[in-house]
Design a protein around this motif. Structure first.
Motif, PDB file in Angstrom:
ATOM      1  N   GLU A 206       0.678 -30.493  42.611  1.00  0.00           N
ATOM      2  CA  GLU A 206       1.742 -31.499  42.488  1.00  0.00           C
ATOM      3  C   GLU A 206       2.389 -31.745  43.859  1.00  0.00           C
ATOM      4  OE1 GLU A 206       3.639 -32.066  38.818  1.00  0.00           O
ATOM      5  OE2 GLU A 206       5.631 -32.284  39.694  1.00  0.00           O
TER       6      GLU A 206
ATOM      7  N   ILE B 259       5.164 -38.068  33.484  1.00  0.00           N
ATOM      8  CA  ILE B 259       4.263 -38.917  34.273  1.00  0.00           C
ATOM      9  C   ILE B 259       3.674 -40.018  33.392  1.00  0.00           C
ATOM     10  CG2 ILE B 259       2.141 -38.955  35.655  1.00  0.00           C
ATOM     11  CD1 ILE B 259       2.725 -36.009  36.343  1.00  0.00           C
TER      12      ILE B 259
ATOM     13  N   PRO C 273      -0.901 -40.488  32.942  1.00  0.00           N
ATOM     14  CA  PRO C 273      -1.529 -39.468  33.802  1.00  0.00           C
ATOM     15  C   PRO C 273      -3.043 -39.471  33.621  1.00  0.00           C
ATOM     16  CG  PRO C 273      -0.621 -38.435  31.856  1.00  0.00           C
ATOM     17  CD  PRO C 273      -0.213 -39.884  31.790  1.00  0.00           C
ATOM     18  N   TYR C 274      -3.744 -38.950  34.619  1.00  0.00           N
ATOM     19  CA  TYR C 274      -5.195 -38.831  34.502  1.00  0.00           C
ATOM     20  C   TYR C 274      -5.551 -37.868  33.378  1.00  0.00           C
ATOM     21  CZ  TYR C 274      -5.612 -41.121  39.041  1.00  0.00           C
ATOM     22  OH  TYR C 274      -5.550 -42.020  40.068  1.00  0.00           O
ATOM     23  N   ASN C 275      -4.778 -36.787  33.242  1.00  0.00           N
ATOM     24  CA  ASN C 275      -5.147 -35.759  32.266  1.00  0.00           C
ATOM     25  C   ASN C 275      -3.917 -34.976  31.823  1.00  0.00           C
ATOM     26  OD1 ASN C 275      -6.238 -33.640  30.842  1.00  0.00           O
ATOM     27  ND2 ASN C 275      -7.918 -33.285  32.286  1.00  0.00           N
ATOM     28  N   LYS C 276      -3.244 -35.487  30.818  1.00  0.00           N
ATOM     29  CA  LYS C 276      -2.020 -34.844  30.351  1.00  0.00           C
ATOM     30  C   LYS C 276      -2.307 -33.507  29.664  1.00  0.00           C
ATOM     31  CE  LYS C 276       2.014 -35.280  27.412  1.00  0.00           C
ATOM     32  NZ  LYS C 276       2.853 -36.087  26.523  1.00  0.00           N
TER      33      LYS C 276
ATOM     34  N   ARG D 225       0.010 -43.710  42.610  1.00  0.00           N
ATOM     35  CA  ARG D 225      -0.228 -42.571  41.726  1.00  0.00           C
ATOM     36  C   ARG D 225       0.324 -41.263  42.286  1.00  0.00           C
ATOM     37  NH1 ARG D 225       0.377 -43.592  37.348  1.00  0.00           N
ATOM     38  NH2 ARG D 225      -0.411 -41.568  36.746  1.00  0.00           N
ATOM     39  N   ALA D 226       1.035 -41.342  43.406  1.00  0.00           N
ATOM     40  CA  ALA D 226       1.611 -40.124  43.987  1.00  0.00           C
ATOM     41  C   ALA D 226       2.546 -39.474  42.982  1.00  0.00           C
ATOM     42  CB  ALA D 226       2.369 -40.469  45.269  1.00  0.00           C
ATOM     43  N   GLY D 227       2.408 -38.171  42.802  1.00  0.00           N
ATOM     44  CA  GLY D 227       3.251 -37.453  41.847  1.00  0.00           C
ATOM     45  C   GLY D 227       2.491 -37.014  40.605  1.00  0.00           C
ATOM     46  N   ASP D 228       1.245 -37.466  40.484  1.00  0.00           N
ATOM     47  CA  ASP D 228       0.423 -37.069  39.333  1.00  0.00           C
ATOM     48  C   ASP D 228      -0.621 -36.046  39.790  1.00  0.00           C
ATOM     49  OD1 ASP D 228      -1.159 -36.740  37.148  1.00  0.00           O
ATOM     50  OD2 ASP D 228      -1.762 -38.854  36.973  1.00  0.00           O
ATOM     51  N   ALA D 229      -0.318 -34.771  39.578  1.00  0.00           N
ATOM     52  CA  ALA D 229      -1.229 -33.711  40.032  1.00  0.00           C
ATOM     53  C   ALA D 229      -2.545 -33.729  39.274  1.00  0.00           C
ATOM     54  CB  ALA D 229      -0.562 -32.348  39.874  1.00  0.00           C
ATOM     55  N   SER D 230      -2.581 -34.392  38.130  1.00  0.00           N
ATOM     56  CA  SER D 230      -3.827 -34.351  37.351  1.00  0.00           C
ATOM     57  C   SER D 230      -4.941 -35.157  38.009  1.00  0.00           C
ATOM     58  CB  SER D 230      -3.596 -34.780  35.896  1.00  0.00           C
ATOM     59  OG  SER D 230      -3.219 -36.127  35.788  1.00  0.00           O
ATOM     60  N   MET D 231      -4.622 -35.848  39.121  1.00  0.00           N
ATOM     61  CA  MET D 231      -5.693 -36.494  39.897  1.00  0.00           C
ATOM     62  C   MET D 231      -6.689 -35.440  40.401  1.00  0.00           C
ATOM     63  SD  MET D 231      -4.061 -37.424  43.636  1.00  0.00           S
ATOM     64  CE  MET D 231      -2.549 -38.211  43.116  1.00  0.00           C
TER      65      MET D 231
ATOM     66  N   TRP E  98       7.548 -36.607  37.741  1.00  0.00           N
ATOM     67  CA  TRP E  98       7.500 -37.995  38.208  1.00  0.00           C
ATOM     68  C   TRP E  98       8.656 -38.334  39.137  1.00  0.00           C
ATOM     69  CZ3 TRP E  98       3.463 -40.441  39.160  1.00  0.00           C
ATOM     70  CH2 TRP E  98       3.421 -41.844  39.295  1.00  0.00           C
ATOM     71  N   ARG E  99       8.949 -39.624  39.326  1.00  0.00           N
ATOM     72  CA  ARG E  99       9.864 -40.031  40.410  1.00  0.00           C
ATOM     73  C   ARG E  99      10.350 -41.459  40.237  1.00  0.00           C
ATOM     74  NH1 ARG E  99       6.626 -43.079  43.847  1.00  0.00           N
ATOM     75  NH2 ARG E  99       4.474 -43.096  43.162  1.00  0.00           N
TER      76      ARG E  99
ATOM     77  N   TYR F  74      -2.664 -30.678  32.077  1.00  0.00           N
ATOM     78  CA  TYR F  74      -1.341 -30.470  32.683  1.00  0.00           C
ATOM     79  C   TYR F  74      -0.509 -29.580  31.761  1.00  0.00           C
ATOM     80  CZ  TYR F  74       1.141 -32.730  36.652  1.00  0.00           C
ATOM     81  OH  TYR F  74       1.712 -33.035  37.867  1.00  0.00           O
TER      82      TYR F  74
ATOM     83  N   LEU G 254       7.543 -29.093  36.783  1.00  0.00           N
ATOM     84  CA  LEU G 254       6.370 -29.874  37.186  1.00  0.00           C
ATOM     85  C   LEU G 254       6.144 -31.022  36.203  1.00  0.00           C
ATOM     86  CD1 LEU G 254       4.093 -26.830  38.090  1.00  0.00           C
ATOM     87  CD2 LEU G 254       5.199 -28.402  39.701  1.00  0.00           C
ATOM     88  N   GLY G 255       5.379 -32.027  36.669  1.00  0.00           N
ATOM     89  CA  GLY G 255       5.130 -33.199  35.828  1.00  0.00           C
ATOM     90  C   GLY G 255       6.394 -34.027  35.665  1.00  0.00           C
TER      91      GLY G 255
END
Lengths: 456, 285
Positions: free
Chosen positions: A179, B49, B52-55, A446-452, B72-73, B58, B69-70
């Motif tokens: 993250e 988020i 997300p690519y893969n919730k 997509r910054a902030g999404d660690a699941s990348m 966002w912003r 996560y 964590l998770g």
């Protein structure tokens, strides 16, 4: 040496250089605890006046702990450059302050001159500086270093991904680091404090970090902050660390309490040359902080700011990759409130930069002080104006293992945007490729999404 | 403008304002419920988020940590909900430090209060040395009130968290006494030490001539929990005893070591320390 002056209708006389240094300090809880703080505001200013007229030689010849008695004193004095010292030894502290601020004094001049000073000298100068002096003087300094990658170049700002786990669980540590990286943080290093100070834990965490770094080819450093002897054993057994970390302090007795001395750090440096992943010439990482000596009764009666500066004099000898303070970590017996924390951070950064260190900062606080999140963010913003090399990156600033608050991933990016600075170049290039940051160093969609990082 | 004119303007303004008040329609809003308690949601289940690519993955990992964590912003800044939750947790922690243990709570648990040399919370926070000692009058009072030369002396102290005391003591203390009952050891009079540091137990041990001394003390609160209690146990305590001579049971709270379980364990430890005449590193040896 004149240790006496008259001010506001009263005569002030100080015992020795150590006494002048302590009395010239801005308010610090730790100094009050030791009973060495000035009694009145006028006494403090009188001490600053006396200090301003002492020469560099007066200070250097009267370190707060004698050369014969203390290894920290010996290291800071022995690591000076005689030619530079000769050039500056007759300057008064007032003249040094003005020389630093002078437009004609360049970044390179400051770097060369850094070897004319010991910790006590830069502490003396900082004690006659206001907040803006501390910020302006430090902002002129630049000290790039290289381990696996290069940091600290002009126009860059880096962060340590500090994503600790209360159970030393590599999977949650790596998620935190992922993250951090997804926020463009972590270009200084992935730096984890383990709960258990063991070779096995150091191995386990460093391998998990290295695997993530290798898989995505991320240009950064890996550090696990167990005791240096633990890390050394772990590296001998194959732990893939980039460099060695150690907490250090400003007196021999405090260093002994931390289990560290000059010989050990030299041994660590030599081992890092052979066994660590960092092949640049900077192979050590240090943490420091005002008040650590007095909190363990190893202060030798000196004020906490001067002892912090001596720590920097000691650190300089080992060509560290990065040094950062954690002033604010211990508690109200050393740093009482937000005002003391902010001032302490500005002093630390200035003193370290003037003595030639690649200084990063960790303005932080615990919950048993009056220091607030606003105080901490204000310190962060001021240090940003002073061109600090790096900050920590902690999820929402909440370290779940060490139970204190430090700089967050969000603050990291805010600082970069506000100062128009970019990450370390190698990391920046990588982050652009990943779509995390743009050319200016701003966060991508997509910054902030660690699941990348889960896809691969 | 003279005073009379000024007064006229003010009077007119007041009249106008009052008129406005009268004319305002009655409040018709219906207060149906309340704003969500943001201190209640589980940090481990919170996820913000978008797309997300893969919730799933996560959440699987996040379930093992309180790390935020998770989150966002908003631009580079945190979301409002996330930042207010940090503030709420910091508030709980600060209240734990800066508020005192309620007297009714101590009375209910039959704990008489003795204060260290600290005269205020501020002194307590900045003078760790004074939090370890009592003045002569207090020491004499402790001696007069309590059982002399006990085999096991238990004291409770606020330390850095009054919340830790109030959340755990009424469960820990009975559990310790139950555990000690069968051992036949002479148990001292328990009491409360106000503004106490760990080392206060050494002064207590000396004043009463206790063999085993235990101080149950509120730990410095983090954001994850503000009510964690620790037990520091020492055999033959005296002011200045090395820290390595203490045996510590930490992390006592409902999400850590539950207080009843901790109490039973502490009782067992006391018996061991009494039998082996040792504590800390010496006990392990």
């Amino acid at each position: 040496m004149k240790l006496k002056t008259r001010l506001n209708g009263k005569t002030y006389e100080f015992r020795d250089v150590k006494d002048v240094l302590a009395k010239a300090n801005e308010p610090k809880s730790g100094d009050r605890y030791l009973g060495i703080a000035p009694e009145t505001v006028s006494e403090k200013i009188a001490a600053k006046v006396v200090l301003s007229e002492l020469t560099v030689a007066d200070i250097t010849e009267n370190p707060v702990v004698p050369y014969e008695k203390d290894e920290v004193t010996r290291v800071e004095i022995d690591s000076m450059n005689k030619r530079m010292y000769d050039q500056f030894k007759n300057y008064t502290i007032a003249e040094v302050r003005e020389w630093i601020m002078d437009h004609k004094t360049t970044t390179n001049d400051l770097y060369r001159a850094s070897y004319a000073w010991i910790g006590e000298t830069v502490a003396a100068v900082a004690k006659i500086c206001s907040a803006s002096d501390l910020i302006y003087g430090a902002s002129k300094c630049c000290r790039p270093t290289r381990c696996e990658t290069q940091i600290g170049l002009p126009g860059t700002l880096s962060f340590r991904a500090q994503c600790n786990s209360s159970t030393d669980d590599p999977e949650t540590i790596v998620l935190g680091v992922q993250e951090a990286v997804s926020f463009g943080s972590g270009d200084l290093c992935f730096g984890i404090n383990p709960v258990e100070d063991t070779v096995e834990t150091t191995q386990r965490i460093s391998h998990a970090l290295r695997d993530f770094k290798d898989q995505w080819e991320i240009p950064t450093q890996i550090s696990v902050l167990s005791h240096v002897t633990t890390q050394m054993q772990a590296v001998r057994e194959g732990a893939p660390l980039s460099m060695f970390f150690q907490s250090i302090a400003g007196t021999q007795s405090a260093c002994e309490a931390f289990g560290v001395d000059k010989a050990l750090l030299n041994e660590a440096y030599d081992l890092a040359k052979q066994e660590c992943y960092g092949t640049g010439m900077n192979k050590l990482y240090f943490e420091t902080g005002q008040g650590s000596e007095m909190s363990i009764d190893c202060d030798e009666g000196a004020d906490e700011m001067t002892l912090e500066a001596r720590t920097y004099g000691f650190a300089r000898n080992f060509e560290p990759f990065g040094v950062n303070n954690v002033t604010g970590f211990i508690g109200p017996e050393t740093i009482y409130d937000g005002k003391e924390m902010i001032r302490g951070n500005l002093e630390d950064h200035f003193m370290a930069k003037i003595i030639g260190l690649p200084m990063g900062m960790a303005p932080c606080f615990t919950n048993h002080t009056g220091i607030t999140q606003d105080d901490q963010e204000i310190a962060c913003l001021l240090l940003n104006a002073a061109n600090c090399n790096y900050y920590m990156g902690v999820p929402m600033g909440d370290d779940v293992m060490l139970a204190y608050q430090d700089v967050s991933f969000h603050d990291d990016n805010t600082m970069r945007e506000l100062s128009h600075r970019k990450p370390a170049p190698e990391f920046h290039k990588w982050a652009i490729k990943m779509g995390i940051l743009d050319e200016d160093g701003r966060l991508g969609e997509r910054a902030g999404d660690a699941s990348m990082f889960f896809a691969k | 403008m003279n005073d009379t004119e000024l007064m006229r303007i003010i009077r007119e303004a007041i009249a106008q304002a009052t008129q406005g008040e009268k004319a305002a329609p009655e409040c018709k809003c219906v207060c149906d419920g309340e704003v969500e308690d943001i201190s209640a949601y589980s940090l481990r289940e919170e996820f913000n988020i978008p797309n997300p690519y893969n919730k799933e993955e996560y959440m699987r990992i996040k379930a093992k940590t309180d790390a935020r964590l998770g989150v966002w912003r908003a631009g580079p800044r945190p979301l409002t909900r996330t930042t207010l939750r940090v503030r709420a947790d910091n508030a709980a922690a600060m209240d734990a430090v800066f508020n005192d243990v309620h007297e009714e709570y101590l009375e209910r648990n039959n704990l008489k209060t003795y204060q260290t040399k600290c005269d205020s919370k501020e002194t307590y926070l900045t003078r760790p040395d004074l939090g370890r000692v009592f003045d002569d009058a207090t020491a004499a009072q402790i001696k007069a009130d309590c059982i002399a030369e006990p085999d096991v002396q238990i004291v409770v102290s606020d330390g850095l968290s009054s919340s830790a005391v109030e959340a755990n003591i009424d469960a820990v203390l009975p559990a310790i006494y139950n555990g000690l009952k069968a051992t036949g050891l002479k148990v001292g009079t328990p009491f409360f030490v106000k503004y106490g540091r760990v080392g206060a137990e050494d002064s207590v041990a000396q004043i009463l001539g206790a063999k085993v001394t235990v101080i149950l003390l509120g730990e410095r609160p983090g954001l994850a929990t503000s009510s964690s209690l620790s037990a520091y146990c020492v055999y033959g305590g005296y002011p200045g005893i090395p820290e390595a001579n203490r045996t510590v049971v930490s992390n006592i709270h409902k999400a850590g070591t539950p207080p009843v379980e901790a109490g039973a364990y502490i009782a067992e430890l006391c018996k061991q320390m009494y039998d082996k005449k040792a504590s800390g590193l010496d006990l392990k040896a």
